[in-house]
Design an enzyme around this catalytic site. Structure first.
Site, PDB file in Angstrom:
ATOM      1  N   THR A 170       0.824  -1.198   0.000  1.00 55.19           N
ATOM      2  CA  THR A 170       0.000   0.000   0.000  1.00 55.19           C
ATOM      3  C   THR A 170       0.866   1.258   0.000  1.00 55.19           C
ATOM      4  OG1 THR A 170      -0.301   0.569   2.351  1.00 55.19           O
ATOM      5  CG2 THR A 170      -1.570  -1.308   1.489  1.00 55.19           C
TER       6      THR A 170
ATOM      7  N   ASP B  68      -4.650   5.604   2.159  1.00 58.39           N
ATOM      8  CA  ASP B  68      -4.334   6.582   3.194  1.00 58.39           C
ATOM      9  C   ASP B  68      -4.796   5.957   4.498  1.00 58.39           C
ATOM     10  OD1 ASP B  68      -4.173   8.636   5.003  1.00 58.39           O
ATOM     11  OD2 ASP B  68      -5.349  10.069   3.841  1.00 58.39           O
TER      12      ASP B  68
ATOM     13  N   ASN C  48       3.555  -0.493   8.671  1.00 56.95           N
ATOM     14  CA  ASN C  48       4.791   0.270   8.555  1.00 56.95           C
ATOM     15  C   ASN C  48       4.549   1.756   8.304  1.00 56.95           C
ATOM     16  OD1 ASN C  48       7.774   0.645   7.847  1.00 56.95           O
ATOM     17  ND2 ASN C  48       6.794   1.171   5.901  1.00 56.95           N
TER      18      ASN C  48
ATOM     19  N   SER D 232       7.264  -0.164  15.366  1.00 53.06           N
ATOM     20  CA  SER D 232       7.377   0.821  16.427  1.00 53.06           C
ATOM     21  C   SER D 232       8.757   1.467  16.305  1.00 53.06           C
ATOM     22  CB  SER D 232       7.183   0.149  17.789  1.00 53.06           C
ATOM     23  OG  SER D 232       7.317   1.062  18.842  1.00 53.06           O
TER      24      SER D 232
ATOM     25  N   TYR E 253       6.195  12.179  18.267  1.00 53.01           N
ATOM     26  CA  TYR E 253       6.577  10.891  17.694  1.00 53.01           C
ATOM     27  C   TYR E 253       6.805   9.868  18.794  1.00 53.01           C
ATOM     28  CZ  TYR E 253       9.060   7.331  15.034  1.00 53.01           C
ATOM     29  OH  TYR E 253       9.447   6.130  14.468  1.00 53.01           O
TER      30      TYR E 253
ATOM     31  N   LYS F 202       4.637   6.291  19.363  1.00 54.18           N
ATOM     32  CA  LYS F 202       5.220   4.952  19.424  1.00 54.18           C
ATOM     33  C   LYS F 202       5.015   4.309  20.800  1.00 54.18           C
ATOM     34  CE  LYS F 202       6.500   4.805  15.180  1.00 54.18           C
ATOM     35  NZ  LYS F 202       5.765   3.937  14.223  1.00 54.18           N
TER      36      LYS F 202
ATOM     37  N   THR G 238      17.474   5.993   6.552  1.00 52.08           N
ATOM     38  CA  THR G 238      16.373   6.138   5.607  1.00 52.08           C
ATOM     39  C   THR G 238      16.080   7.627   5.478  1.00 52.08           C
ATOM     40  OG1 THR G 238      14.657   6.064   7.307  1.00 52.08           O
ATOM     41  CG2 THR G 238      15.409   3.955   6.425  1.00 52.08           C
TER      42      THR G 238
END
Length: 273
Positions: free
Chosen positions: A32, A56, A83, A134, A148, A152, A183
């Site tokens: 997705t 979404d 994810n 997580s 953030y 988590k 990343t």
């Protein structure tokens, strides 16, 4: 035996790397993304083995429809990897209401909707594996990442509870807790609050600490660990990714236990009997 895996947030980063790792070894993947054109290269290479789905995760209806579409297309689902998510950088004071709500909406509620959609499918099958992405920041914190961190921490509590609730249905549940990786999570995928000058010292210290050589892991090196997690007969509830997470967690928990011990007399007296 090949598996059928649905993975959200597959347009880039971990999601795309892991999707390709599954496809390379012969698994089928429902991938997705908000923009499925980002998956065109995987479709060109792997053809019918990949099903791109526009999603979404903030939409509960879209999340349920995506799970149903994957199940209908492939006939079964073995693994779902939540994810999708992003990082919001900024101090607590700097964070606007809209920024705070959007962070929790995607990282917590988006994960919740996909989870709610897949549990009945796995329960009916009598098997399945839900994997929530997580972070080590789900058990400890860093400044400038308060919302953030909070998202988590919520994912950790939700998932640990879920594991207890669905164990009797043959459903396995795991948390992946990466430390920092190179990343674009802190780059193009991240959002920044409007900065206040009073936090410049905190911000400078954060940037200096995160400029250390070797701090961030190689994202490509995570794929083998994820494949092992998916293939495990008895997968763990929690899996760190990276070499820094466990030493950091040990240090943090040792400090917490020491503080709880120091205040235990006060805590026990508060029980009242």
């Amino acid at each position: 035996m090949s598996k059928t895996i649905l993975i959200t947030g597959a347009s880039r980063g971990f999601g795309k790397l892991w999707a390709e790792a599954f496809l390379k070894r012969g698994d089928k993947v429902a991938a997705t993304a908000r923009n499925t054109e980002t998956l065109a290269d995987l479709v060109a290479t792997y053809g019918d083995a990949i099903l791109p789905i526009k999603l979404d995760v903030n939409s509960r209806d879209e999340s349920f429809a995506a799970v149903a579409k994957a199940k209908e297309h492939f006939g079964t689902l073995d693994v779902v990897i939540n994810n999708a998510g992003y990082g919001l950088f900024g101090t607590i004071e700097e964070t606007s209401e809209a920024e705070a709500r959007a962070q929790i909406e995607t990282n917590v509620f988006g994960l919740l909707w996909v989870t709610q959609a897949v549990v009945p499918v796995f329960r009916e099958q009598g098997y399945g594996h839900i994997i929530q992405v997580s972070s080590v920041l789900g058990i400890t914190t860093l400044p400038l990442l308060g919302l953030y961190n909070a998202s988590k921490f919520a994912v950790e509590g939700l998932t640990e509870t879920l594991a207890q609730e669905v164990k009797g249905f043959g459903i396995n549940v795991s948390l992946i807790e990466p430390n920092g990786f190179a990343t674009d999570w802190a780059g193009a995928s991240a959002l920044q609050t409007q900065q206040l000058d009073v936090y410049s010292e905190v911000r400078n210290a954060f940037n200096e600490a995160n400029s250390q050589e070797g701090l961030f892991g190689d994202p490509a090196a995570t794929s083998e660990a994820v494949l092992k997690l998916v293939d495990a007969a008895q997968p763990p509830l929690r899996l760190f990714l990276g070499k820094h997470a466990l030493p950091w967690a040990k240090q943090v928990y040792e400090g917490r236990i020491a503080e709880w011990d120091a205040w235990d007399e006060v805590a026990v007296a508060a029980h009242g009997n």
